[in-house]
Design a protein around this motif. Structure first.
Motif, PDB file in Angstrom:
ATOM      1  N   LYS A  74     -32.625 -17.154  96.806  1.00  0.00           N
ATOM      2  CA  LYS A  74     -31.249 -16.782  96.489  1.00  0.00           C
ATOM      3  C   LYS A  74     -30.252 -17.215  97.556  1.00  0.00           C
ATOM      4  CE  LYS A  74     -31.410 -12.093  98.445  1.00  0.00           C
ATOM      5  NZ  LYS A  74     -31.248 -10.655  98.137  1.00  0.00           N
ATOM      6  N   SER A  75     -30.713 -17.554  98.780  1.00  0.00           N
ATOM      7  CA  SER A  75     -29.808 -17.977  99.846  1.00  0.00           C
ATOM      8  C   SER A  75     -29.728 -19.493  99.991  1.00  0.00           C
ATOM      9  CB  SER A  75     -30.248 -17.371 101.186  1.00  0.00           C
ATOM     10  OG  SER A  75     -30.226 -15.958 101.147  1.00  0.00           O
ATOM     11  N   LEU A  76     -30.509 -20.233  99.229  1.00  0.00           N
ATOM     12  CA  LEU A  76     -30.587 -21.685  99.373  1.00  0.00           C
ATOM     13  C   LEU A  76     -29.254 -22.338  99.026  1.00  0.00           C
ATOM     14  CD1 LEU A  76     -32.589 -23.951 100.068  1.00  0.00           C
ATOM     15  CD2 LEU A  76     -33.141 -24.097  97.626  1.00  0.00           C
ATOM     16  N   GLU A  77     -28.711 -23.156  99.968  1.00  0.00           N
ATOM     17  CA  GLU A  77     -27.407 -23.786  99.798  1.00  0.00           C
ATOM     18  C   GLU A  77     -27.486 -25.298  99.685  1.00  0.00           C
ATOM     19  OE1 GLU A  77     -24.860 -22.587 102.948  1.00  0.00           O
ATOM     20  OE2 GLU A  77     -24.941 -20.447 102.457  1.00  0.00           O
ATOM     21  N   ILE A  78     -28.415 -25.931 100.413  1.00  0.00           N
ATOM     22  CA  ILE A  78     -28.476 -27.396 100.462  1.00  0.00           C
ATOM     23  C   ILE A  78     -29.904 -27.852 100.227  1.00  0.00           C
ATOM     24  CG2 ILE A  78     -28.169 -29.421 101.944  1.00  0.00           C
ATOM     25  CD1 ILE A  78     -25.987 -27.902 103.424  1.00  0.00           C
ATOM     26  N   VAL A  79     -30.074 -28.824  99.324  1.00  0.00           N
ATOM     27  CA  VAL A  79     -31.379 -29.434  99.073  1.00  0.00           C
ATOM     28  C   VAL A  79     -31.216 -30.952  99.065  1.00  0.00           C
ATOM     29  CG1 VAL A  79     -33.279 -29.735  97.448  1.00  0.00           C
ATOM     30  CG2 VAL A  79     -32.229 -27.478  97.727  1.00  0.00           C
ATOM     31  N   MET A 105     -51.515  -9.827  99.153  1.00  0.00           N
ATOM     32  CA  MET A 105     -50.137 -10.054  98.746  1.00  0.00           C
ATOM     33  C   MET A 105     -49.474  -8.759  98.278  1.00  0.00           C
ATOM     34  SD  MET A 105     -50.136 -13.774  96.862  1.00  0.00           S
ATOM     35  CE  MET A 105     -51.110 -13.188  95.484  1.00  0.00           C
ATOM     36  N   ASP A 106     -48.235  -8.594  98.695  1.00  0.00           N
ATOM     37  CA  ASP A 106     -47.436  -7.439  98.297  1.00  0.00           C
ATOM     38  C   ASP A 106     -46.330  -7.925  97.364  1.00  0.00           C
ATOM     39  OD1 ASP A 106     -45.899  -5.211  97.992  1.00  0.00           O
ATOM     40  OD2 ASP A 106     -45.385  -4.994 100.117  1.00  0.00           O
ATOM     41  N   LYS A 107     -46.352  -7.466  96.110  1.00  0.00           N
ATOM     42  CA  LYS A 107     -45.382  -7.948  95.124  1.00  0.00           C
ATOM     43  C   LYS A 107     -43.954  -7.537  95.457  1.00  0.00           C
ATOM     44  CE  LYS A 107     -48.439  -8.471  91.156  1.00  0.00           C
ATOM     45  NZ  LYS A 107     -48.670  -8.161  89.722  1.00  0.00           N
ATOM     46  N   GLU A 108     -43.808  -6.557  96.333  1.00  0.00           N
ATOM     47  CA  GLU A 108     -42.468  -6.126  96.705  1.00  0.00           C
ATOM     48  C   GLU A 108     -41.860  -7.041  97.765  1.00  0.00           C
ATOM     49  OE1 GLU A 108     -40.913  -3.725  95.106  1.00  0.00           O
ATOM     50  OE2 GLU A 108     -42.711  -3.501  93.862  1.00  0.00           O
ATOM     51  N   PHE A 109     -42.701  -7.816  98.423  1.00  0.00           N
ATOM     52  CA  PHE A 109     -42.220  -8.690  99.492  1.00  0.00           C
ATOM     53  C   PHE A 109     -41.897 -10.071  98.921  1.00  0.00           C
ATOM     54  CE2 PHE A 109     -42.701 -11.695 102.993  1.00  0.00           C
ATOM     55  CZ  PHE A 109     -41.921 -11.091 103.965  1.00  0.00           C
ATOM     56  N   LYS A 110     -40.732 -10.618  99.291  1.00  0.00           N
ATOM     57  CA  LYS A 110     -40.306 -11.927  98.815  1.00  0.00           C
ATOM     58  C   LYS A 110     -40.229 -12.909  99.983  1.00  0.00           C
ATOM     59  CE  LYS A 110     -39.638 -10.386  94.626  1.00  0.00           C
ATOM     60  NZ  LYS A 110     -40.530 -10.767  93.512  1.00  0.00           N
ATOM     61  N   TYR A 111     -40.872 -14.061  99.809  1.00  0.00           N
ATOM     62  CA  TYR A 111     -40.857 -15.086 100.840  1.00  0.00           C
ATOM     63  C   TYR A 111     -39.641 -16.002 100.689  1.00  0.00           C
ATOM     64  CZ  TYR A 111     -45.705 -13.717 101.673  1.00  0.00           C
ATOM     65  OH  TYR A 111     -46.836 -13.005 101.964  1.00  0.00           O
ATOM     66  N   LEU A 112     -39.193 -16.553 101.824  1.00  0.00           N
ATOM     67  CA  LEU A 112     -38.113 -17.544 101.873  1.00  0.00           C
ATOM     68  C   LEU A 112     -36.773 -16.980 101.402  1.00  0.00           C
ATOM     69  CD1 LEU A 112     -40.132 -20.587 100.523  1.00  0.00           C
ATOM     70  CD2 LEU A 112     -39.536 -20.126 102.900  1.00  0.00           C
ATOM     71  N   ARG A 113     -36.594 -15.707 101.524  1.00  0.00           N
ATOM     72  CA  ARG A 113     -35.358 -15.080 101.061  1.00  0.00           C
ATOM     73  C   ARG A 113     -34.150 -15.561 101.853  1.00  0.00           C
ATOM     74  NH1 ARG A 113     -35.541  -8.790  99.849  1.00  0.00           N
ATOM     75  NH2 ARG A 113     -36.602  -9.643  98.028  1.00  0.00           N
ATOM     76  N   GLY A 114     -34.353 -15.963 103.107  1.00  0.00           N
ATOM     77  CA  GLY A 114     -33.227 -16.381 103.941  1.00  0.00           C
ATOM     78  C   GLY A 114     -33.050 -17.879 104.062  1.00  0.00           C
ATOM     79  N   ILE A 115     -33.905 -18.669 103.410  1.00  0.00           N
ATOM     80  CA  ILE A 115     -33.838 -20.119 103.562  1.00  0.00           C
ATOM     81  C   ILE A 115     -32.527 -20.647 102.983  1.00  0.00           C
ATOM     82  CG2 ILE A 115     -35.055 -20.636 101.407  1.00  0.00           C
ATOM     83  CD1 ILE A 115     -35.630 -22.477 104.690  1.00  0.00           C
ATOM     84  N   LYS A 116     -31.815 -21.471 103.778  1.00  0.00           N
ATOM     85  CA  LYS A 116     -30.511 -21.993 103.361  1.00  0.00           C
ATOM     86  C   LYS A 116     -30.507 -23.508 103.174  1.00  0.00           C
ATOM     87  CE  LYS A 116     -27.650 -18.361 105.425  1.00  0.00           C
ATOM     88  NZ  LYS A 116     -26.515 -18.065 106.348  1.00  0.00           N
ATOM     89  N   GLU A 117     -31.346 -24.203 103.922  1.00  0.00           N
ATOM     90  CA  GLU A 117     -31.291 -25.668 103.905  1.00  0.00           C
ATOM     91  C   GLU A 117     -32.693 -26.250 103.859  1.00  0.00           C
ATOM     92  OE1 GLU A 117     -29.602 -29.095 106.953  1.00  0.00           O
ATOM     93  OE2 GLU A 117     -28.418 -27.267 106.633  1.00  0.00           O
ATOM     94  N   LEU A 118     -32.910 -27.180 102.932  1.00  0.00           N
ATOM     95  CA  LEU A 118     -34.214 -27.817 102.767  1.00  0.00           C
ATOM     96  C   LEU A 118     -34.011 -29.325 102.645  1.00  0.00           C
ATOM     97  CD1 LEU A 118     -37.288 -27.510 102.309  1.00  0.00           C
ATOM     98  CD2 LEU A 118     -36.786 -27.293  99.864  1.00  0.00           C
ATOM     99  N   LYS A 119     -34.552 -30.086 103.619  1.00  0.00           N
ATOM    100  CA  LYS A 119     -34.418 -31.544 103.620  1.00  0.00           C
ATOM    101  C   LYS A 119     -35.802 -32.165 103.755  1.00  0.00           C
ATOM    102  CE  LYS A 119     -29.717 -31.654 105.485  1.00  0.00           C
ATOM    103  NZ  LYS A 119     -28.813 -32.171 106.541  1.00  0.00           N
ATOM    104  N   LEU A 120     -36.161 -32.988 102.770  1.00  0.00           N
ATOM    105  CA  LEU A 120     -37.494 -33.588 102.725  1.00  0.00           C
ATOM    106  C   LEU A 120     -37.374 -35.094 102.554  1.00  0.00           C
ATOM    107  CD1 LEU A 120     -39.091 -31.060 100.192  1.00  0.00           C
ATOM    108  CD2 LEU A 120     -38.988 -30.857 102.677  1.00  0.00           C
ATOM    109  N   ILE A 121     -37.986 -35.851 103.466  1.00  0.00           N
ATOM    110  CA  ILE A 121     -37.970 -37.313 103.411  1.00  0.00           C
ATOM    111  C   ILE A 121     -39.407 -37.825 103.525  1.00  0.00           C
ATOM    112  CG2 ILE A 121     -37.152 -39.437 104.500  1.00  0.00           C
ATOM    113  CD1 ILE A 121     -34.794 -37.872 105.602  1.00  0.00           C
TER     114      ILE A 121
END
Length: 390
Positions: A227-232, A191-207
């Protein structure tokens, strides 16, 4: 590895899993941790030519990484009998000499799974097939991912998508199982602490996502960035008690605009109790429906953009945020109110005493639509001062 397994086993039992189910999930988690999939993308934008010769022990270019060479024009491989496929993309010239096997040593960008932007998995069989046939460049350009009717291996597959694609924006999951978390880092050795996962994720829908008691692992919160998450949207996710852990989402959900939660029978709060804080400066719509144990949204509040608030069949709701005897308190400081609230709908909130309270002039309220029904303890809709909850 043993320490992680013991901690996971204890946590699963704490969240209500019996010993056998907790052990099975823990064993699966250990197996996933041992998976050696290609992870980090190494870009070599200037390289134009590669030459490998008389390297009898060479097996790969790097330790499990995906290598991209967008300017590569010529590759020569001579007497490298043990070499395996590199993830190098398209080349104009490939020269192979004294190679007894492996005629397609460089994977082409033309491979469908390497260029695909949207992908859907329909069942567990398809998920396992795709996992067992992964190639280094698969899903490096994925933008939208959907899955349904999948088993716990879905957590590992999402982990691979997180690592491989910086373009991932939409995740939709239905009728699937997880290994405790939807998002987890299964290989913590690189793991690289400088790298951030899911930085571009905007929409998350779970059923109907089963066995998910948190969205992401609380062991490695510093590696996620939403930081890019818009819809949950969450519906019928019965194991989750808290949606957002402030430590995991500590970068602020600054772009979140819409939140819908329905029929999550164990959900207690949206934001878990923590010394860390979260704010929702752009959140404009919240819908909370059929949440039988839901008590409050969060301890702290920043809903300066909230325009629509719909709460239905939440019989345990007493307050929206802590230290408020009513749902909306217009008597507090400006940043503690809901200044832009336009529509408020309440139904089946049996413990709620008051809808709104204010000390400032009524014109401060921008409320245009108010619907209140089946709130059996309600004493007054609008109060001129704050009342205690009991």
């Amino acid at each position: 590895m043993v320490i992680w397994a013991d901690e996971i086993l204890i946590l699963l039992q704490k969240f209500g899993f019996n010993e056998e189910a907790a052990l099975n999930i823990t064993l699966l988690h250990e197996k996933l941790l041992q998976a050696k999939e290609e992870t980090v993308v190494i870009e070599n934008p200037e390289a134009k030519q590669l030459h490998f010769e008389s390297l009898p022990s060479l097996k790969n270019y790097s330790s499990g990484d995906i290598s991209e060479w967008p300017s590569l024009k010529k590759v020569t491989v001579n007497h490298c009998p043990n070499i395996r496929k590199f993830g190098l993309g398209r080349t104009k010239s490939v020269i192979l000499k004294n190679q007894s096997s492996l005629g397609d040593i460089f994977e082409s960008w033309d491979d469908w799974f390497s260029t695909i932007g949207e992908y859907e998995i329909d069942d567990t069989e398809e998920l396992h097939k795709r996992m067992h046939n992964l190639r280094p460049l698969h899903f490096t350009n994925i933008v939208v991912f959907r899955a349904k009717n999948c088993d716990e291996m879905l957590t590992e597959f999402i982990y691979i998508l997180m690592k491989r694609s910086k373009k991932l924006q939409v995740i939709e999951i239905q009728c699937c199982k997880t290994s405790g978390y939807l998002f987890d880092l299964l290989d913590r050795t690189l793991m690289d602490k400088e790298f951030k996962y899911l930085r571009g994720i905007k929409e998350l829908k779970l059923i109907e996502v089963y066995h998910m008691f948190l969205l992401c692992s609380w062991y490695v919160p510093e590696y996620f960035d939403f930081k890019s998450l818009e819809i949950v949207h969450l519906k019928s996710c019965h194991s989750i008690k808290f949606l957002f852990d402030p430590q995991s989402f500590s970068t602020r959900l600054s772009e979140l605009k819409e939140l819908k939660l329905e029929a999550c029978e164990t959900l207690l709060q949206v934001v878990e109790y923590s010394e860390y804080s979260l704010s929702f400066p752009r959140l404009s719509k919240v819908e909370l429906k059929s949440l039988s144990k839901f008590r409050m949204f969060s301890e702290r509040d920043d809903f300066s953009s909230l325009k629509t608030l719909i709460i239905e069949e939440c019989p345990c709701l007493e307050e929206f945020t802590i230290n408020q005897a009513i749902l909306v308190d217009f008597s507090g400081p400006k940043d503690k109110t809901l200044p832009e609230l336009d529509e408020l709908r309440l139904d089946g909130c049996h413990l709620l005493l008051y809808v709104a309270s204010f000390k400032t002039p009524p014109e401060k309220m921008k409320l245009k639509k108010l619907f209140v029904s089946n709130c059996y303890a309600l004493k007054m809709v609008i109060s001129k001062s704050t009342y205690p909850t009991s």
